[in-house]
Write a protein that holds these residues in place. Structure first.
Motif, PDB file in Angstrom:
ATOM      1  N   VAL A   1      -1.385   6.657  -3.328  1.00 13.84           N
ATOM      2  CA  VAL A   1      -1.325   6.707  -4.783  1.00 13.84           C
ATOM      3  C   VAL A   1      -2.756   6.573  -5.300  1.00 13.84           C
ATOM      4  CG1 VAL A   1      -0.415   5.623  -6.864  1.00 13.84           C
ATOM      5  CG2 VAL A   1       0.989   5.710  -4.794  1.00 13.84           C
TER       6      VAL A   1
ATOM      7  N   LEU B   1       7.642   4.418  -3.794  1.00 15.71           N
ATOM      8  CA  LEU B   1       6.308   4.125  -4.280  1.00 15.71           C
ATOM      9  C   LEU B   1       6.104   2.649  -3.957  1.00 15.71           C
ATOM     10  CD1 LEU B   1       4.014   5.433  -6.005  1.00 15.71           C
ATOM     11  CD2 LEU B   1       5.097   4.367  -7.973  1.00 15.71           C
TER      12      LEU B   1
ATOM     13  N   PHE C   1       2.941   6.254  -0.995  1.00 16.39           N
ATOM     14  CA  PHE C   1       4.140   7.014  -1.357  1.00 16.39           C
ATOM     15  C   PHE C   1       4.727   7.576  -0.073  1.00 16.39           C
ATOM     16  CE2 PHE C   1       6.286  10.988  -1.931  1.00 16.39           C
ATOM     17  CZ  PHE C   1       7.162  10.720  -2.962  1.00 16.39           C
TER      18      PHE C   1
END
Length: 171
Positions: free
Chosen positions: A163, A119, A149
């Motif tokens: 994200v 992430l 991600f």
């Protein structure tokens, strides 16, 4: 009053850091799919980690904060978190990255997606005051330049997405 002073001191001695625990809930919109996971699909994920109190400088002005915990995507994809990477006050975008490895739970056409799973949040230069891990939702929200991600399969393929939602609680 002491937190900013302590954080400033920790930047001088990056090998020393306070342990911190965080829980993240996020949603990603798939941009590069694999198997039945098609572009446009929304997947929920979560991560829980505790920094272990050891940080060290890396190339390019980044700092690694060793951590333990787990990142989960969907119902069955998971891996242990081993580090957070941060940058601050450079000429390039600031960065906060949460990285898992030894990922299990996704295999497509005989190819195992086993890590790393990341992430990665980018903010404009100067978004972060220092290289300490972010502590508040506001700290994480400032990382809004790009939020990505990815999950890699032994260098052969990648599941990736943007994200679209991130909620964080740290203690």
């Amino acid at each position: 009053m002491w937190k900013p002073i302590l954080a400033s001191c920790l930047c001088l001695f990056p090998g020393l850091a306070l342990a911190q625990s965080c829980s993240l809930d996020f949603t990603i919109e798939i941009t590069q799919g694999v198997g039945e996971i098609r572009p446009g699909t929304l997947l929920n994920g979560s991560a829980e980690y505790t920094t272990v109190g050891q940080s060290f400088r890396q190339e390019g002005g980044s700092t690694a904060h060793l951590a333990s915990g787990e990142m989960v995507l969907g119902d069955s994809i998971s891996g242990p978190i081993w580090t957070l990477i941060t940058t601050s006050r450079g000429n390039a975008a600031d960065l906060v990255g949460v990285y898992a490895h030894h990922v299990e739970g996704l295999s497509v056409a005989g190819v195992s997606f086993d890590g790393p799973m990341a992430l990665t949040l980018f903010g404009p230069p100067g978004s972060r005051e220092n290289v300490a891990p972010p502590q508040t939702q506001e700290d994480w929200d400032r990382m809004d330049l790009r939020r990505a991600f990815s999950l890699h399969a032994s260098g052969a393929d990648m599941l990736a997405g943007d994200v679209t939602m991130l909620t964080v609680q740290c203690t």
